[in-house]
Design an enzyme around this catalytic site. Structure first.
Site, PDB file in Angstrom:
ATOM      1  CB  ALA A 149       2.304  20.057   8.459  1.00 18.86           C
ATOM      2  NE  ARG A 150      -1.325  15.661   5.945  1.00 19.83           N
ATOM      3  CZ  ARG A 150      -2.073  14.580   5.983  1.00 19.83           C
ATOM      4  NH1 ARG A 150      -2.505  14.029   4.868  1.00 19.83           N
ATOM      5  NH2 ARG A 150      -2.406  14.047   7.135  1.00 19.83           N
ATOM      6  CE  LYS A 207      -6.814  23.320   9.779  1.00 20.43           C
ATOM      7  NZ  LYS A 207      -7.807  22.615  10.568  1.00 20.43           N
ATOM      8  CB  SER A 208      -2.308  17.762   8.587  1.00 24.61           C
ATOM      9  OG  SER A 208      -3.669  17.779   8.227  1.00 24.61           O
ATOM     10  CE1 TYR A 243       3.815  35.072  29.639  1.00 26.64           C
ATOM     11  CE2 TYR A 243       2.125  36.753  29.437  1.00 26.64           C
ATOM     12  CZ  TYR A 243       3.343  36.228  29.056  1.00 26.64           C
ATOM     13  OH  TYR A 243       4.087  36.852  28.085  1.00 26.64           O
ATOM     14  CD  GLN A 290       1.061  38.722  21.834  1.00 28.69           C
ATOM     15  OE1 GLN A 290       2.210  39.084  22.055  1.00 28.69           O
ATOM     16  NE2 GLN A 290       0.789  37.549  21.309  1.00 28.69           N
ATOM     17  CB  THR A 299       2.598  36.682  17.795  1.00 30.20           C
ATOM     18  OG1 THR A 299       2.188  38.001  18.189  1.00 30.20           O
ATOM     19  CG2 THR A 299       3.627  36.807  16.688  1.00 30.20           C
ATOM     20  CG  LEU A 300      -0.711  32.851  14.296  1.00 26.18           C
ATOM     21  CD1 LEU A 300      -1.713  32.997  13.165  1.00 26.18           C
ATOM     22  CD2 LEU A 300      -0.943  31.559  15.061  1.00 26.18           C
ATOM     23  CD  GLU A 301       5.871  32.451  16.548  1.00 28.05           C
ATOM     24  OE1 GLU A 301       5.429  31.294  16.708  1.00 28.05           O
ATOM     25  OE2 GLU A 301       5.712  33.346  17.394  1.00 28.05           O
TER      26      GLU A 301
END
Length: 189
Positions: free
Chosen positions: A116-117, A112-113, A171, A181, A136-138
């Site tokens: 990112a901003r 999301k911006s 997959y 997971q 899973t988020l990085e």
């Protein structure tokens, strides 16, 4: 391949359990009325939330990051409504939502911006046909200052692409290593 609209996303979530829990609209305020980073269905995507389970990277126990021989001691578990990521470091988390991707669909996930901003990059690999699980988020903090991630608020947008042809091998068929997971999942070989 065509990008799918809010109408399609709502139908697939409600009739086929593609996203659980599912928010059919865009949520921009918490129940108490204060503003949050939005989540839920958007025009051509779904804004996912981060849960309150984080793995915060630390270099106390490791000298090298090796994806083939990853040391789980490289992370500290954090359960909180916020996660402070140290400067030039990263954290892992998982989504609130559980996904079940149809065999003829591939997703791309973009940060999301709002984040990112602020120099916070969210990286998520595509959800492949017939993959299911919590995502899973990085999170990478590219700034020289600590960065804050908010649990139970929007962090990234999933865009759904429907193929005009069914894949030969999904997959699930391949026995993908991240199938089904739960929790924050570390690298596997």
């Amino acid at each position: 391949m065509t990008i799918k609209s809010d109408k399609w996303i709502r139908r697939m979530a409600m009739e086929h359990g593609m996203i659980e829990p599912f928010e059919p609209n865009q949520v921009k305020h918490a129940p108490d009325g204060h503003k949050i980073v939005s989540y839920g269905t958007s025009s051509y995507g779904y804004d996912i939330r981060c849960s309150d389970e984080f793995k915060l990277f630390t270099n106390i126990n490791s000298a090298i990051v090796d994806p083939k021989n990853f040391d789980s001691n490289s992370f500290v578990d954090v359960k909180s409504n916020i996660c402070l990521i140290p400067p030039n470091s990263f954290a892992l988390a998982r989504t609130v939502e559980y996904f079940r991707i149809p065999r003829n669909v591939l997703t791309i996930c973009l940060g999301k911006s709002t984040y990112a901003r602020c120099g916070i990059i969210v990286n998520v690999t595509p959800f492949e046909p017939e993959w299911e699980g919590f995502v899973t988020l990085e999170f990478s903090n590219t700034t020289p200052l600590p960065a804050k991630i908010y649990a139970n608020e929007g962090v990234a947008q999933v865009i759904f692409f429907e193929s005009d042809e069914i894949c030969e091998t999904s997959y699930k068929d391949r026995g993908g290593k991240y199938q089904g997971q739960h929790g924050v999942t570390l690298p596997k070989i």
